[in-house]
Write a protein that holds these residues in place. Sequence first.
Motif, PDB file in Angstrom:
ATOM      1  N   LEU B 287       0.826  -1.211   0.000  1.00 25.49           N
ATOM      2  CA  LEU B 287       0.000   0.000   0.000  1.00 25.49           C
ATOM      3  C   LEU B 287       0.856   1.255   0.000  1.00 25.49           C
ATOM      4  O   LEU B 287       1.962   1.274   0.553  1.00 25.49           O
ATOM      5  CB  LEU B 287      -0.896   0.017   1.239  1.00 25.49           C
ATOM      6  N   ASP B 288       0.311   2.293  -0.612  1.00 26.49           N
ATOM      7  CA  ASP B 288       0.922   3.625  -0.539  1.00 26.49           C
ATOM      8  C   ASP B 288       0.650   4.181   0.865  1.00 26.49           C
ATOM      9  O   ASP B 288      -0.509   4.267   1.277  1.00 26.49           O
ATOM     10  CB  ASP B 288       0.274   4.518  -1.613  1.00 26.49           C
ATOM     11  N   ALA B 290       0.694   7.092   2.063  1.00 28.49           N
ATOM     12  CA  ALA B 290      -0.055   8.357   2.112  1.00 28.49           C
ATOM     13  C   ALA B 290      -1.543   8.131   1.897  1.00 28.49           C
ATOM     14  O   ALA B 290      -2.379   8.708   2.602  1.00 28.49           O
ATOM     15  CB  ALA B 290       0.494   9.320   1.064  1.00 28.49           C
ATOM     16  N   THR B 291      -1.882   7.277   0.938  1.00 27.77           N
ATOM     17  CA  THR B 291      -3.290   7.129   0.550  1.00 27.77           C
ATOM     18  C   THR B 291      -3.915   5.831   1.034  1.00 27.77           C
ATOM     19  O   THR B 291      -5.133   5.699   1.059  1.00 27.77           O
ATOM     20  CB  THR B 291      -3.411   7.159  -0.986  1.00 27.77           C
ATOM     21  N   GLY B 292      -3.089   4.843   1.393  1.00 28.00           N
ATOM     22  CA  GLY B 292      -3.613   3.530   1.770  1.00 28.00           C
ATOM     23  C   GLY B 292      -4.052   2.714   0.569  1.00 28.00           C
ATOM     24  O   GLY B 292      -4.564   1.604   0.713  1.00 28.00           O
ATOM     25  N   GLU B 293      -3.822   3.253  -0.617  1.00 26.05           N
ATOM     26  CA  GLU B 293      -4.214   2.558  -1.844  1.00 26.05           C
ATOM     27  C   GLU B 293      -3.263   1.402  -2.150  1.00 26.05           C
ATOM     28  O   GLU B 293      -2.061   1.513  -1.908  1.00 26.05           O
ATOM     29  CB  GLU B 293      -4.099   3.555  -3.003  1.00 26.05           C
ATOM     30  N   LYS B 294      -3.795   0.360  -2.755  1.00 20.41           N
ATOM     31  CA  LYS B 294      -2.952  -0.773  -3.144  1.00 20.41           C
ATOM     32  C   LYS B 294      -2.109  -0.390  -4.361  1.00 20.41           C
ATOM     33  O   LYS B 294      -2.634   0.034  -5.385  1.00 20.41           O
ATOM     34  CB  LYS B 294      -3.812  -1.995  -3.468  1.00 20.41           C
ATOM     35  N   VAL B 295      -0.804  -0.524  -4.222  1.00 21.43           N
ATOM     36  CA  VAL B 295       0.101  -0.158  -5.321  1.00 21.43           C
ATOM     37  C   VAL B 295       0.983  -1.331  -5.750  1.00 21.43           C
ATOM     38  O   VAL B 295       1.854  -1.178  -6.606  1.00 21.43           O
ATOM     39  CB  VAL B 295       1.007   1.044  -4.940  1.00 21.43           C
TER      40      VAL B 295
END
Lengths: 119, 346
Positions: B287-288, B290-295
Amino acid sequence: MRYTKDHEWLTEDEVATVGITAYAADALGDVVFVELPEPGTTVTAGDPSGEIESTKSVSEIYAPADGEIVEVNQAVIDDPALINSDPFGAGWLYRLRVTGGPETLDEAGYAALTAGDSA
Amino acid sequence: MRRTALHDVHRRLGANLTSFAGWEMPLRYGSDVAEHHSVRKAAGLFDLGHMGQIDITGPEAAAFLDYALVGRLSAVAVGRAKYTMLCHTTGGVIDDLVVYRLAEQHFLVVANAANAPVVLAMLGEHSGGYTVTVTAADRALIAVQGPQAATIVGEHPDLRYYAIKPERLAGRDVLLARTGYTGEDGFEIYCENADAEAIWDWAAAAGAAPAGLACRDTLRLEAGMPLYGHELTVRTTPMHAGLGRVVALDKRDFVGAEALRAVEPESVLVGLVTKGRRSPRAGHAVLDPATGEKVGEVTSGAPSPTLGHPIAMAYVAKSLNLTKLLVDVRGTREEADIVPLPFYKR
């Protein structure tokens, strides 16, 4: 001593000592990390109640009976290798005040379960 | 289940046997961590008889491999080896291989056990039009790996890294190669099945400690080496894995050339180090922070016996310009530093 099909053992006491079998420890390989529930936690038989991590994999510890966790083995948290070296002794995991739960296996039943299987 | 020529030896040693790619193989003999340390500090002894061995012979053997594989095998001198790959026409990796040139017109292709049948079939398919014979070989393979390997097997100063030569060991004719998959100096010994036990016993008596597949995995991970099915799959190209250098794009024509010339990977393979005790494992989301998005996604991970903390490899979006990421370790977010590969260098 009684056993579950998930490879835990427990003593036949009101406050049962719980661990994983030598068969399970051998299948896991060298244990490097163990996480156990907080004392006071209520568990139901079959519930995940902690996890054991080896170099190879991670396995959940399933509660062998219904009850309340009254004590955890700090020594095994500090030195998880005890699970490999002495799974039925110093490598015990926690003590559980048993209030109920499903039928468990006796030694012959557990031996039959694991017979012919190389861990 | 298939068994190697050393099966009885493993039984005698009380190995914990496991099913691996259709073979019954030793996972460990005692403690996998102890076996790992043996290889790092002394020498370990591995049965690799499950690996696929394919002999390529004939006047057009070199030209054929230049076409079938991504590397330029015609440039490999007799007695030398090359790490290379067999790719699909899509550019996806079918297997990563070590190819030895045994003679002007004879190459030995070594494939992963699980992929050996498909590698054999595809090499057969691609060989149409070439004067070449593609044959599965039934030989044993024993590895002696670690800083003491040369004390056990012999110094062999003429045998450089990625070289191979005919040799006599323990009174048996073998092919002795200076290759391996552990990040240590070491040898791989190709021999007749009938000679495997004698060579194993000879190396063991000289101090090489039997070591199973469990530690082979942690050793290769520390050395930052890809494992097929994890870092390499038919959905990844060599470029994705940071192994673009193995592809000779300037070759006139080869299987996968068109696709590989056009590849611009959107993801990149990175090394991750975490500080907690729970290790990232294959399949865990990256995860990123900063955003918690899966990267990205972890491809391999384990507690490193040498380093004493978890290490992992992961594919992450190339556009990211971060030095820290998060890994979702079964619901717990672990902070991970991006580090250069390998994690361990001898």
